[in-house]
Design an enzyme around this catalytic site. Structure first.
Site, short mmCIF file in Angstrom:
data_model
loop_
_atom_site.label_atom_id
_atom_site.label_comp_id
_atom_site.label_asym_id
_atom_site.label_seq_id
_atom_site.Cartn_x
_atom_site.Cartn_y
_atom_site.Cartn_z
N LYS A 29 0.85 -1.20 0.00
CA LYS A 29 0.00 0.00 0.00
C LYS A 29 0.89 1.25 0.00
CE LYS A 29 -0.42 -0.29 4.99
NZ LYS A 29 -1.16 0.13 6.16
N ARG A 64 -8.78 -0.75 16.55
CA ARG A 64 -8.85 0.05 15.33
C ARG A 64 -9.94 -0.58 14.46
NH1 ARG A 64 -3.37 1.13 11.91
NH2 ARG A 64 -3.88 -0.99 11.30
N TYR A 102 16.64 29.46 8.17
CA TYR A 102 15.51 30.19 8.76
C TYR A 102 15.58 30.17 10.27
CZ TYR A 102 13.17 30.47 4.23
OH TYR A 102 12.85 30.74 2.93
N MET A 153 12.41 24.45 2.48
CA MET A 153 11.57 23.73 1.50
C MET A 153 12.39 22.92 0.51
SD MET A 153 8.63 25.22 -1.02
CE MET A 153 7.57 25.83 0.26
C1 PLP Z 1 -3.45 -4.85 8.45
C2 PLP Z 1 -2.00 -4.65 8.19
N1 PLP Z 1 -1.21 -5.71 8.04
C3 PLP Z 1 0.12 -5.59 7.81
C4 PLP Z 1 0.72 -4.35 7.74
C5 PLP Z 1 2.21 -4.25 7.53
O1 PLP Z 1 2.82 -3.70 8.65
P1 PLP Z 1 4.42 -3.50 8.71
O2 PLP Z 1 4.73 -2.49 7.66
O3 PLP Z 1 4.66 -3.00 10.07
O4 PLP Z 1 5.00 -4.82 8.41
C6 PLP Z 1 -0.07 -3.21 7.88
C7 PLP Z 1 0.56 -1.89 7.83
O5 PLP Z 1 0.15 -0.91 8.34
C8 PLP Z 1 -1.46 -3.36 8.12
O6 PLP Z 1 -2.24 -2.30 8.27
#
Ligand code: PLP
Length: 355
Positions: free
Chosen positions: A34, A129, A251, A299
């Site tokens: 992701k 969550r 800055y 920046m």
């Molecule tokens: C549901 C879930 N599984 C696995 C992962 C992977 O986590 P990591 O990058 O700590 O291995 C994430 C990352 O946020 C996640 O949200």
């Protein structure tokens, strides 16, 4: 051209996947890609990781991109779908979905799907969550099992403290107790659990950050886990200044020299993804030598200390993070985590790919 580049090392990605395999030899690997593969580029990362058993993404658009690129193995949507149209498209493209709330269960119960879909049924085992409460979990699993639209179920949870000394024991107990008697494959482990908690590996592991060669744990470096950084952020010195005692730089003139200081100005700033909160002292390498950032990051530029680097000049090579400067060390100095820095590299930074 401005000398800033992010180099993505495909061999390092493959190496890190091998580390996952060595840690969890019995499990299948759902590589988490992701957020544009944590900033490394979805397409190139997936092309490097074709020996993974599946890819986990956030949005349906990423899943469809992977299918369009010819990826035929598993894909998982980590937050599931947000409406019925997405659910139908996920089924059509053989994309598995997390189901974590009642709305998604009702969607599944009431939809007509082109073919049955694979569901990762998520339990809230303590992170609070996403996921169903443990007392409700079994009944929901049985309800989904009875739907002919559900092809397979995988039981899933996510750990809040796999990277900390607290560990995963409490969440494991909750998960095991609430899923006892449900005879389905399981998926629990993120990178920290892959590396540290073999008892959680089960059927599918979900590593993210370790694939990119950063550490999920603040107390153990990526190198100590045998990981190699997949991204190097490099630039050059574009100007040199000499401060006399009492003069400041950047800055707010936040850094003030207490002796003669040679300052290098680096072509990289917060608009490139370098953290603005990195204070004086944040590690940087110039011509392969370790030195420190000075003053506020601006920046497009940041300043570094060249006082002990007499050879350093305009054009000298700078590593912001990579093999010499772990991204986790920069993150630590800036009060964040490597995840955030890798994901935040800006689109304006040119990417170079090495095999
Ligand atoms: C549901 C879930 N599984 C696995 C992962 C992977 O986590 P990591 O990058 O700590 O291995 C994430 C990352 O946020 C996640 O949200």
């Amino acid at each position: 051209m401005r000398p800033l580049t992010a180099t993505i090392d495909l061999a390092a990605l493959r190496h890190n996947l091998e580390v996952v395999r060595r840690c969890a030899p019995q499990a299948r690997v759902m590589a988490v890609v992701k957020a544009n593969a944590y900033g490394h580029g979805l397409e190139r990362t997936c092309a490097a990781l074709t020996t993974a058993d599946g890819f986990a993404v956030l949005g349906l658009n990423e899943a469809l991109t992977l299918r369009a690129l010819g990826w035929a193995k598993s894909i998982l949507l980590l937050e599931g779908v947000f409406d019925t149209a997405e659910l139908i498209a996920a089924a059509e493209h053989d994309v598995a979905v997390v189901v974590h709330n009642d709305r998604q269960v009702e969607m599944l119960a009431n939809v007509e799907l082109p073919r049955p879909i694979w569901v990762f049924l998520k339990m809230n085992s303590g992170m609070n969550r996403l996921g169903f409460a443990p007392p409700d979990y079994k009944a929901i699993a049985l309800r989904l099992q009875a739907l002919d639209k559900v092809a397979n179920i995988t039981l899933m949870t996510h750990f809040a403290t796999a990277d900390e000394t607290t560990g995963i024991a409490t969440q494991m107990q909750v998960f095991d107790a609430a899923s006892a008697g449900l005879d389905y494959p399981r998926s629990l482990a993120n990178s920290a659990a892959v590396l540290r908690h073999a008892e959680s590996h089960a059927d599918w592991v979900r590593p993210g950050i370790m694939l990119y060669g950063a550490s999920p744990c603040v107390d153990v470096s990526a190198a100590a886990f045998g990981l190699r950084p997949a991204m190097t952020l490099r630039s050059e010195i574009i100007a040199v200044q000499h401060l006399t005692p009492g003069q400041g730089v950047g800055y707010g003139l936040q850094f003030v020299a207490d002796k003669p200081i040679k300052v290098g100005v680096v072509a990289c700033g917060y608009a490139d993804g370098y953290p603005r909160h990195a204070p004086t002292g944040t590690p940087v390498a110039v011509n392969g030598q370790l030195t420190r950032a000075l003053g506020r990051v601006s920046m497009d530029m940041l300043c570094v200390d060249l006082t002990d680097l007499p050879q350093a000049d305009v054009g000298s090579a700078v590593e912001l993070w990579g093999a010499q400067i772990p991204v986790d060390d920069v993150a630590h100095a800036a009060g964040t985590v490597g995840y955030e820095l890798l994901c935040a590299v800006a689109p304006r930074v040119p990417v170079e790919v090495i095999e």
